[in-house]
Write a protein that holds these residues in place. Structure first.
Motif, PDB file in Angstrom:
ATOM      1  N   LEU A 158       0.827  -1.203   0.000  1.00  0.00           N
ATOM      2  CA  LEU A 158       0.000   0.000   0.000  1.00  0.00           C
ATOM      3  C   LEU A 158       0.864   1.257   0.000  1.00  0.00           C
ATOM      4  CD1 LEU A 158      -2.840  -1.206   2.384  1.00  0.00           C
ATOM      5  CD2 LEU A 158      -3.081  -0.588  -0.036  1.00  0.00           C
ATOM      6  N   GLU A 159       1.991   1.196   0.671  1.00  0.00           N
ATOM      7  CA  GLU A 159       2.955   2.310   0.581  1.00  0.00           C
ATOM      8  C   GLU A 159       3.443   2.457  -0.856  1.00  0.00           C
ATOM      9  OE1 GLU A 159       4.168   4.554   2.593  1.00  0.00           O
ATOM     10  OE2 GLU A 159       3.674   3.918   4.630  1.00  0.00           O
ATOM     11  N   ARG A 160       3.691   1.338  -1.497  1.00  0.00           N
ATOM     12  CA  ARG A 160       4.220   1.345  -2.865  1.00  0.00           C
ATOM     13  C   ARG A 160       3.265   2.022  -3.831  1.00  0.00           C
ATOM     14  NH1 ARG A 160       6.076  -4.235  -5.985  1.00  0.00           N
ATOM     15  NH2 ARG A 160       7.097  -3.272  -7.794  1.00  0.00           N
ATOM     16  N   VAL A 161       1.958   1.888  -3.586  1.00  0.00           N
ATOM     17  CA  VAL A 161       0.980   2.519  -4.483  1.00  0.00           C
ATOM     18  C   VAL A 161       0.478   3.844  -3.921  1.00  0.00           C
ATOM     19  CG1 VAL A 161       0.273   0.298  -5.443  1.00  0.00           C
ATOM     20  CG2 VAL A 161      -1.002   1.252  -3.496  1.00  0.00           C
ATOM     21  N   GLY A 162       1.165   4.354  -2.906  1.00  0.00           N
ATOM     22  CA  GLY A 162       0.863   5.683  -2.384  1.00  0.00           C
ATOM     23  C   GLY A 162      -0.306   5.757  -1.433  1.00  0.00           C
ATOM     24  N   LEU A 163      -0.613   4.633  -0.763  1.00  0.00           N
ATOM     25  CA  LEU A 163      -1.774   4.605   0.135  1.00  0.00           C
ATOM     26  C   LEU A 163      -1.393   4.146   1.544  1.00  0.00           C
ATOM     27  CD1 LEU A 163      -4.476   3.114  -2.261  1.00  0.00           C
ATOM     28  CD2 LEU A 163      -4.273   5.479  -1.496  1.00  0.00           C
ATOM     29  N   GLY A 164      -0.184   4.418   1.938  1.00  0.00           N
ATOM     30  CA  GLY A 164       0.246   4.017   3.268  1.00  0.00           C
ATOM     31  C   GLY A 164      -0.568   4.642   4.382  1.00  0.00           C
ATOM     32  N   ASP A 165      -1.200   5.769   4.101  1.00  0.00           N
ATOM     33  CA  ASP A 165      -2.014   6.451   5.110  1.00  0.00           C
ATOM     34  C   ASP A 165      -3.498   6.109   4.988  1.00  0.00           C
ATOM     35  OD1 ASP A 165      -2.378   7.707   2.692  1.00  0.00           O
ATOM     36  OD2 ASP A 165      -2.441   9.735   3.524  1.00  0.00           O
ATOM     37  N   ARG A 166      -3.834   5.102   4.167  1.00  0.00           N
ATOM     38  CA  ARG A 166      -5.238   4.737   3.970  1.00  0.00           C
ATOM     39  C   ARG A 166      -5.501   3.271   4.315  1.00  0.00           C
ATOM     40  NH1 ARG A 166      -5.240   9.511   3.523  1.00  0.00           N
ATOM     41  NH2 ARG A 166      -6.314  10.822   1.987  1.00  0.00           N
ATOM     42  N   THR A 167      -4.626   2.653   5.080  1.00  0.00           N
ATOM     43  CA  THR A 167      -4.758   1.213   5.343  1.00  0.00           C
ATOM     44  C   THR A 167      -6.055   0.853   6.044  1.00  0.00           C
ATOM     45  OG1 THR A 167      -3.534   1.440   7.421  1.00  0.00           O
ATOM     46  CG2 THR A 167      -2.257   0.873   5.445  1.00  0.00           C
ATOM     47  N   GLY A 168      -6.555   1.735   6.900  1.00  0.00           N
ATOM     48  CA  GLY A 168      -7.771   1.439   7.655  1.00  0.00           C
ATOM     49  C   GLY A 168      -9.039   1.947   7.012  1.00  0.00           C
ATOM     50  N   HIS A 169      -8.949   2.505   5.808  1.00  0.00           N
ATOM     51  CA  HIS A 169     -10.124   3.042   5.131  1.00  0.00           C
ATOM     52  C   HIS A 169     -10.859   1.938   4.363  1.00  0.00           C
ATOM     53  CE1 HIS A 169      -8.205   6.771   6.157  1.00  0.00           C
ATOM     54  NE2 HIS A 169      -9.113   7.503   5.533  1.00  0.00           N
ATOM     55  N   TYR A 170     -12.184   2.064   4.333  1.00  0.00           N
ATOM     56  CA  TYR A 170     -13.016   1.158   3.550  1.00  0.00           C
ATOM     57  C   TYR A 170     -13.173   1.721   2.135  1.00  0.00           C
ATOM     58  CZ  TYR A 170     -14.186  -1.193   7.911  1.00  0.00           C
ATOM     59  OH  TYR A 170     -14.105  -1.894   9.081  1.00  0.00           O
ATOM     60  N   PRO A 171     -13.507   0.858   1.155  1.00  0.00           N
ATOM     61  CA  PRO A 171     -13.649   1.353  -0.220  1.00  0.00           C
ATOM     62  C   PRO A 171     -14.563   2.569  -0.353  1.00  0.00           C
ATOM     63  CG  PRO A 171     -13.625  -1.029  -0.221  1.00  0.00           C
ATOM     64  CD  PRO A 171     -13.611  -0.611   1.223  1.00  0.00           C
ATOM     65  N   SER A 172     -15.646   2.604   0.422  1.00  0.00           N
ATOM     66  CA  SER A 172     -16.569   3.741   0.336  1.00  0.00           C
ATOM     67  C   SER A 172     -15.931   5.045   0.798  1.00  0.00           C
ATOM     68  CB  SER A 172     -17.823   3.465   1.173  1.00  0.00           C
ATOM     69  OG  SER A 172     -17.478   3.298   2.550  1.00  0.00           O
ATOM     70  N   GLN A 173     -14.814   4.949   1.497  1.00  0.00           N
ATOM     71  CA  GLN A 173     -14.110   6.137   1.981  1.00  0.00           C
ATOM     72  C   GLN A 173     -12.967   6.543   1.059  1.00  0.00           C
ATOM     73  OE1 GLN A 173     -13.232   4.186   5.802  1.00  0.00           O
ATOM     74  NE2 GLN A 173     -14.436   5.785   6.820  1.00  0.00           N
ATOM     75  N   LEU A 174     -12.821   5.837  -0.055  1.00  0.00           N
ATOM     76  CA  LEU A 174     -11.721   6.080  -0.988  1.00  0.00           C
ATOM     77  C   LEU A 174     -12.262   6.568  -2.327  1.00  0.00           C
ATOM     78  CD1 LEU A 174      -9.679   2.810  -0.317  1.00  0.00           C
ATOM     79  CD2 LEU A 174      -9.218   5.080   0.627  1.00  0.00           C
ATOM     80  N   SER A 175     -11.475   7.375  -3.011  1.00  0.00           N
ATOM     81  CA  SER A 175     -11.829   7.788  -4.371  1.00  0.00           C
ATOM     82  C   SER A 175     -11.667   6.607  -5.322  1.00  0.00           C
ATOM     83  CB  SER A 175     -10.928   8.934  -4.828  1.00  0.00           C
ATOM     84  OG  SER A 175      -9.600   8.460  -5.039  1.00  0.00           O
ATOM     85  N   GLY A 176     -12.182   6.772  -6.540  1.00  0.00           N
ATOM     86  CA  GLY A 176     -12.028   5.706  -7.525  1.00  0.00           C
ATOM     87  C   GLY A 176     -10.568   5.385  -7.799  1.00  0.00           C
ATOM     88  N   GLY A 177      -9.740   6.419  -7.909  1.00  0.00           N
ATOM     89  CA  GLY A 177      -8.313   6.185  -8.147  1.00  0.00           C
ATOM     90  C   GLY A 177      -7.655   5.455  -6.995  1.00  0.00           C
ATOM     91  N   GLN A 178      -8.048   5.789  -5.772  1.00  0.00           N
ATOM     92  CA  GLN A 178      -7.501   5.097  -4.606  1.00  0.00           C
ATOM     93  C   GLN A 178      -7.970   3.645  -4.555  1.00  0.00           C
ATOM     94  OE1 GLN A 178      -8.969   7.856  -1.676  1.00  0.00           O
ATOM     95  NE2 GLN A 178      -7.001   8.897  -1.485  1.00  0.00           N
ATOM     96  N   GLN A 179      -9.233   3.414  -4.908  1.00  0.00           N
ATOM     97  CA  GLN A 179      -9.727   2.034  -4.934  1.00  0.00           C
ATOM     98  C   GLN A 179      -8.973   1.201  -5.965  1.00  0.00           C
ATOM     99  OE1 GLN A 179     -14.083   1.355  -4.747  1.00  0.00           O
ATOM    100  NE2 GLN A 179     -14.262   3.581  -4.499  1.00  0.00           N
ATOM    101  N   GLN A 180      -8.700   1.793  -7.133  1.00  0.00           N
ATOM    102  CA  GLN A 180      -7.966   1.046  -8.145  1.00  0.00           C
ATOM    103  C   GLN A 180      -6.542   0.767  -7.685  1.00  0.00           C
ATOM    104  OE1 GLN A 180      -8.340  -1.162 -10.176  1.00  0.00           O
ATOM    105  NE2 GLN A 180      -8.816  -0.252 -12.190  1.00  0.00           N
ATOM    106  N   ARG A 181      -5.955   1.689  -6.948  1.00  0.00           N
ATOM    107  CA  ARG A 181      -4.606   1.450  -6.434  1.00  0.00           C
ATOM    108  C   ARG A 181      -4.603   0.346  -5.377  1.00  0.00           C
ATOM    109  NH1 ARG A 181      -2.193   6.852  -4.541  1.00  0.00           N
ATOM    110  NH2 ARG A 181      -4.292   7.743  -4.656  1.00  0.00           N
ATOM    111  N   VAL A 182      -5.660   0.262  -4.578  1.00  0.00           N
ATOM    112  CA  VAL A 182      -5.788  -0.871  -3.646  1.00  0.00           C
ATOM    113  C   VAL A 182      -5.887  -2.174  -4.440  1.00  0.00           C
ATOM    114  CG1 VAL A 182      -7.236  -1.972  -1.892  1.00  0.00           C
ATOM    115  CG2 VAL A 182      -6.841   0.491  -1.804  1.00  0.00           C
ATOM    116  N   ALA A 183      -6.662  -2.150  -5.530  1.00  0.00           N
ATOM    117  CA  ALA A 183      -6.800  -3.346  -6.362  1.00  0.00           C
ATOM    118  C   ALA A 183      -5.453  -3.767  -6.951  1.00  0.00           C
ATOM    119  CB  ALA A 183      -7.812  -3.092  -7.481  1.00  0.00           C
ATOM    120  N   ILE A 184      -4.633  -2.797  -7.319  1.00  0.00           N
ATOM    121  CA  ILE A 184      -3.294  -3.116  -7.831  1.00  0.00           C
ATOM    122  C   ILE A 184      -2.446  -3.748  -6.731  1.00  0.00           C
ATOM    123  CG2 ILE A 184      -1.150  -2.126  -8.729  1.00  0.00           C
ATOM    124  CD1 ILE A 184      -2.905  -0.019 -10.163  1.00  0.00           C
ATOM    125  N   ALA A 185      -2.481  -3.172  -5.534  1.00  0.00           N
ATOM    126  CA  ALA A 185      -1.733  -3.732  -4.408  1.00  0.00           C
ATOM    127  C   ALA A 185      -2.206  -5.150  -4.115  1.00  0.00           C
ATOM    128  CB  ALA A 185      -1.886  -2.844  -3.175  1.00  0.00           C
TER     129      ALA A 185
END
Length: 257
Positions: A133-160
């Motif tokens: 998650l750090e690698r895709v720039g979301l190290g500060d979003r580990t505890g967030h649910y998909p509904s709390q993330l933007s579409g781009g952030q959700q896709q980055r979680v999917a990549i991770a």
């Protein structure tokens, strides 16, 4: 040896031939980007590699191992579901839609496959998931649910999540097509980073400037066939086929961006 080798791969949907004897190789560390008009077979190609669409002819190999079939008494037969699942674990796939578990946090979405499929311990899973998650720039979003993330952030979680199983090759099927324009760049930035790290990738996209910038090789498909392929500078500046010239003319602004 190629990581991925497709030989005469054919896929039909009724009377429609979606893939027509496609030959393709992807070498270790290579980024191959597939472009072409809608309905050209691009998405069917990556779905076939991930064995989401059974092929009707030809053969596919991952590190020399036949995908989807096994030899039995001198003939080939389809792999049982467990065998297909084992092969899929070596192939990461990122879809147009994010397909995250809505009741899981970003961290839980990334740890699920290694923990349940590979039986990796929870502590190790979480440690490696935080790194991804750090690698895709979301190290500060580990505890967030998909509904709390933007579409781009959700896709980055999917990549991770796809990276969590340490796949031999990553497949991307139009990973930015479901995103608002202002969110596209953040996902493409992650793909650029993965390419720079030497990850083997097969990417279907309509982002022409990205293809020209990142690809080691660009493949142009139409009507289920590979019409032309080559290094991006050569393919975009000196296309050989009239059909590719027409396609690029329609996307001239994106290509030169």
């Amino acid at each position: 040896m190629s990581v991925l080798h497709l030989h005469a791969v054919t896929k039909r949907f009724g009377a429609h031939t979606a893939l027509d004897a496609v030959d393709l190789e992807v070498a270790e560390g290579e980024v191959v980007v597939v472009i072409g008009p809608s309905g050209s077979g691009k998405s069917t190609l990556v779905r076939a590699v991930h064995q989401l669409e059974p092929i009707d002819g030809g053969a596919m190999y991952l590190d020399g191992e036949l995908l989807g079939h096994e030899e039995h008494r001198g003939a080939l037969r389809p792999l049982p579901p467990k065998g297909v699942a084992a092969q899929r674990r070596r192939i990461g796939m990122v879809f147009q839609q994010f397909n995250l578990f809505g009741h899981f946090t970003a961290l839980q979405n990334v740890t699920e496959a290694p923990r349940l499929v590979h039986r990796v311990g929870r502590a190790r899973c979480e440690r490696e998931a935080r790194t991804l998650l750090e690698r895709v720039g979301l190290g500060d979003r580990t505890g967030h649910y998909p509904s709390q993330l933007s579409g781009g952030q959700q896709q980055r979680v999917a990549i991770a999540r796809a990276l969590a199983t340490a796949p031999r090759i990553m497949l991307f099927d139009e990973p930015t097509s479901a995103l608002d324009p202002e969110l596209v760049e953040e996902v493409l930035g992650v793909l650029r980073g993965l390419a720079a790290d030497g990850l083997t990738m097969l990417v279907v996209t309509h982002e022409m400037a990205f293809a020209r910038e990142v690809a080691d090789r660009v493949v142009f498909m139409e009507a289920g066939r590979i019409v032309e392929s080559g290094p991006p500078d050569e393919l975009f500046t000196r296309p050989r086929s009239p059909r590719l010239r027409t396609f690029l003319a329609r996307h001239a602004r994106e290509v030169s961006a």
